[in-house]
Design an enzyme around this catalytic site. Structure first.
Site, PDB file in Angstrom:
ATOM      1  N   ASP A  27       0.843  -1.190   0.000  1.00 32.13           N
ATOM      2  CA  ASP A  27       0.000   0.000   0.000  1.00 32.13           C
ATOM      3  C   ASP A  27       0.884   1.247   0.000  1.00 32.13           C
ATOM      4  O   ASP A  27       2.044   1.201   0.391  1.00 32.13           O
ATOM      5  CB  ASP A  27      -0.890   0.034   1.255  1.00 32.13           C
ATOM      6  CG  ASP A  27      -1.886  -1.114   1.263  1.00 32.13           C
ATOM      7  OD1 ASP A  27      -2.177  -1.655   0.191  1.00 32.13           O
ATOM      8  OD2 ASP A  27      -2.347  -1.460   2.368  1.00 32.13           O
TER       9      ASP A  27
HETATM   10  N1  URA Z   1      -1.246  -5.958   3.784  1.00 38.65           N
HETATM   11  C1  URA Z   1      -1.755  -4.704   3.831  1.00 38.65           C
HETATM   12  O1  URA Z   1      -2.782  -4.463   4.402  1.00 38.65           O
HETATM   13  N2  URA Z   1      -1.072  -3.729   3.177  1.00 38.65           N
HETATM   14  C2  URA Z   1       0.100  -3.932   2.544  1.00 38.65           C
HETATM   15  O2  URA Z   1       0.680  -2.999   2.003  1.00 38.65           O
HETATM   16  C3  URA Z   1       0.608  -5.233   2.532  1.00 38.65           C
HETATM   17  C4  URA Z   1      -0.079  -6.240   3.146  1.00 38.65           C
END
Ligand code: URA
Length: 237
Positions: A104
């Site tokens: 993310d």
């Molecule tokens: N899980 C999440 O919620 N976000 C990420 O960036 C990676 C794994």
């Protein structure tokens, strides 16, 4: 056939500009012969390239480890926002690069950037069971019951099924969690399921490959062949 300066920059040896200077300084040999120009075309699979005293071992694909900073997109390109590809130094830039597995925008840590689609597919395929470990800072500590729920696997109301996670370590609100799928927002959704909010999230391991503590946020380097192989090893000590 490919341009010599392009080959050298694709191998992380030097930028194209530096290649021109090296050639002018008679520092580059192809098949034992000094070349004065860096824009000549050669066959990287068969021609022998030397820069100074070093013979270049041509590798078709590139594998880069990055310590992803916050606020940058895990994408190859975006019209509006900076991507992890934009952060790469010129000598690593080449067409076809992409982040193998998305983090993310606000997630930090270990990211592999490559142009090897088969490698990425193997790493990301749920069939490969490559574990990914994250360090999550939560708003509140988890309970024993929360751990039991997460380690049993979770089905969200919308029908999304998450395979069992493994809680690796707990220090107050800081929890290390291992997952093997990597679905969209998986870690955040898992903790949300037990009523916790993830305030910070960092990926610290993929398979047997740990994040490199010497890399600052946004920094990157090439992975060695051995490091690439550790992605598929289950050794996580
Ligand atoms: N899980 C999440 O919620 N976000 C990420 O960036 C990676 C794994």
């Amino acid at each position: 056939m490919e341009r010599l300066d392009k080959i050298l920059s694709s191998q992380g040896i030097c930028s194209r500009k530096e290649a021109r200077k090296l050639a002018a300084d008679k520092k580059i040999k192809v098949n034992g012969v000094i070349v004065r120009k860096s824009d000549i075309k050669i066959d990287p699979d068969n021609d022998i390239i030397e820069v100074g005293a070093k013979r270049i071992q041509y590798k078709k694909y590139i594998y880069i480890i990055m310590n992803k900073p916050e606020g940058v997109l895990s994408a190859s390109n975006d019209k509006h926002a900076a991507t992890v590809i934009d952060l790469l130094p010129e000598e690593y830039q080449r067409p076809g690069l992409f982040p193998a597995g998305r983090l993310d925008r606000d997630t930090t840590g270990l990211l592999i950037i490559t142009d090897d689609g088969d490698f990425a597919h193997r790493m990301l395929s749920p069939k490969s069971h490559v574990p990914k470990e994250y360090e999550a800072l939560l708003d509140e500590p988890v309970t024993d019951e929360d751990i039991r729920i997460l380690e049993n696997g979770v089905t969200l109301r919308d029908g999304t099924v998450y395979r069992p996670a493994r809680i690796v370590e707990i220090k107050d609100c800081c929890v290390r969690i291992e997952i093997t799928e990597g679905k969209f927002h998986e870690v955040k959704n898992l903790f949300a399921y037990v009523g916790r909010t993830v305030e910070k999230l960092e990926r610290i391991r993929i398979g047997g490959l740990k994040s490199d503590k010497n890399l600052g946020r946004g920094e990157c380097r090439l992975l060695s062949d051995f490091e690439i192989s550790t992605v598929f090893s289950s050794d996580n000590d």
